[in-house]
Design an enzyme around this catalytic site. Structure first.
Site, PDB file in Angstrom:
ATOM      1  N   GLY A  89       0.831  -1.185   0.000  1.00  0.00           N
ATOM      2  CA  GLY A  89       0.000   0.000   0.000  1.00  0.00           C
ATOM      3  C   GLY A  89       0.872   1.243   0.000  1.00  0.00           C
ATOM      4  N   GLN A 126       3.131   9.897   1.336  1.00  0.00           N
ATOM      5  CA  GLN A 126       4.404   9.173   1.440  1.00  0.00           C
ATOM      6  C   GLN A 126       5.345   9.456   0.275  1.00  0.00           C
ATOM      7  OE1 GLN A 126       2.402   5.172   2.275  1.00  0.00           O
ATOM      8  NE2 GLN A 126       4.287   5.085   3.473  1.00  0.00           N
ATOM      9  N   CYS A 158       5.699   0.193   7.816  1.00  0.00           N
ATOM     10  CA  CYS A 158       5.330   1.301   6.944  1.00  0.00           C
ATOM     11  C   CYS A 158       6.555   1.678   6.125  1.00  0.00           C
ATOM     12  CB  CYS A 158       4.874   2.492   7.801  1.00  0.00           C
ATOM     13  SG  CYS A 158       4.425   3.941   6.826  1.00  0.00           S
ATOM     14  N   LEU A 159       6.360   1.903   4.831  1.00  0.00           N
ATOM     15  CA  LEU A 159       7.488   2.273   3.965  1.00  0.00           C
ATOM     16  C   LEU A 159       8.160   3.559   4.445  1.00  0.00           C
ATOM     17  CD1 LEU A 159       5.947   1.563   0.435  1.00  0.00           C
ATOM     18  CD2 LEU A 159       7.602   0.152   1.684  1.00  0.00           C
ATOM     19  N   HIS A 203      -4.682   1.268   7.386  1.00  0.00           N
ATOM     20  CA  HIS A 203      -3.357   1.899   7.413  1.00  0.00           C
ATOM     21  C   HIS A 203      -3.276   3.061   6.406  1.00  0.00           C
ATOM     22  CE1 HIS A 203       1.201   1.461   7.860  1.00  0.00           C
ATOM     23  NE2 HIS A 203       1.093   2.243   6.802  1.00  0.00           N
ATOM     24  N   GLU A 204      -3.744   2.812   5.174  1.00  0.00           N
ATOM     25  CA  GLU A 204      -3.626   3.848   4.137  1.00  0.00           C
ATOM     26  C   GLU A 204      -4.604   4.997   4.385  1.00  0.00           C
ATOM     27  OE1 GLU A 204      -1.008   3.662   2.533  1.00  0.00           O
ATOM     28  OE2 GLU A 204      -0.634   1.553   2.941  1.00  0.00           O
ATOM     29  N   HIS A 264      -3.139   7.268   6.875  1.00  0.00           N
ATOM     30  CA  HIS A 264      -2.116   8.156   6.283  1.00  0.00           C
ATOM     31  C   HIS A 264      -2.732   9.453   5.767  1.00  0.00           C
ATOM     32  CE1 HIS A 264       1.880   6.466   6.196  1.00  0.00           C
ATOM     33  NE2 HIS A 264       1.481   5.287   5.737  1.00  0.00           N
TER      34      HIS A 264
HETATM   35 ZN   LIG Z   1       2.408   3.491   5.881  1.00  0.00          ZN
END
Ligand SMILES: [Zn+2]
Length: 171
Positions: A46, A51, A93-94, A135-136, A139
């Site tokens: 995701g 991000q 998380c990236l 999660h997304e 964000h």
């Molecule tokens: Zn994330």
């Protein structure tokens, strides 16, 4: 085009993103392609626009890691409608590379969003997809998964990140 992933500490990750009002434009379609490309390059399931430094309510998900085109999901201006059950599992998380924590999330989640043409749709996911939807969407409200772990663990993580930042190993 593959965008670099913005890391924890950049304010764009902790701001409410802006609602998208223009759809089906060449710019938006190109941006969505770039988001998938950036997500696959970073080996994520995701990715939210903040991000990659863009504060707009856009996220992409693909729990198949590019294996199954049917699992590609575009979420524009998503809202969580329903959360059922509970699941415990590791989450990362990236934007916070190198860290993972146990996070309790809903087991089955229904979200409403718009697609690239601005049409509204609902999506229901379980397990990994449920976790990704939450999660997304978080964000896009400037919330990171670390807001769902204990303050003790969060402070420890932030201290480790500060150390990495001082050593020049974070940006
Ligand atoms: Zn994330």
């Amino acid at each position: 085009m593959v965008y670099p992933i913005v890391k924890f500490g950049d304010p764009v990750l902790e701001r409410e993103a802006e609602t998208v009002t223009e759809f089906d434009t060449p710019d938006l379609n190109k941006f969505l392609d770039d988001m998938f490309e950036s997500m696959y390059a970073a080996k994520g399931v995701g990715l939210a626009a903040p991000q990659i430094g863009v504060g707009r309510k856009i996220a992409v998900i693909d729990c198949s890691n590019g294996e199954n085109p049917d699992e590609k999901l575009i979420l524009i201006n998503p809202r969580i409608l329903k959360v059922e059950g509970k699941q415990e599992g590791e989450e990362g998380c990236l934007s916070i590379p190198g860290f993972r924590e146990q996070v309790r999330r809903g087991k089955r989640v229904t979200a409403k969003a718009q697609n690239a043409r601005g049409e509204e749709f609902e999506v229901t996911g379980e397990d990994l997809l449920a976790r990704a939807l939450l999660h997304e969407t978080d964000h896009l409200h400037g919330r990171l998964y670390i807001t769902h772990i204990s303050a003790l663990k969060r402070d420890l993580m932030k201290r480790k990140i500060k150390k990495l930042q001082r050593a020049g190993d974070w940006d």
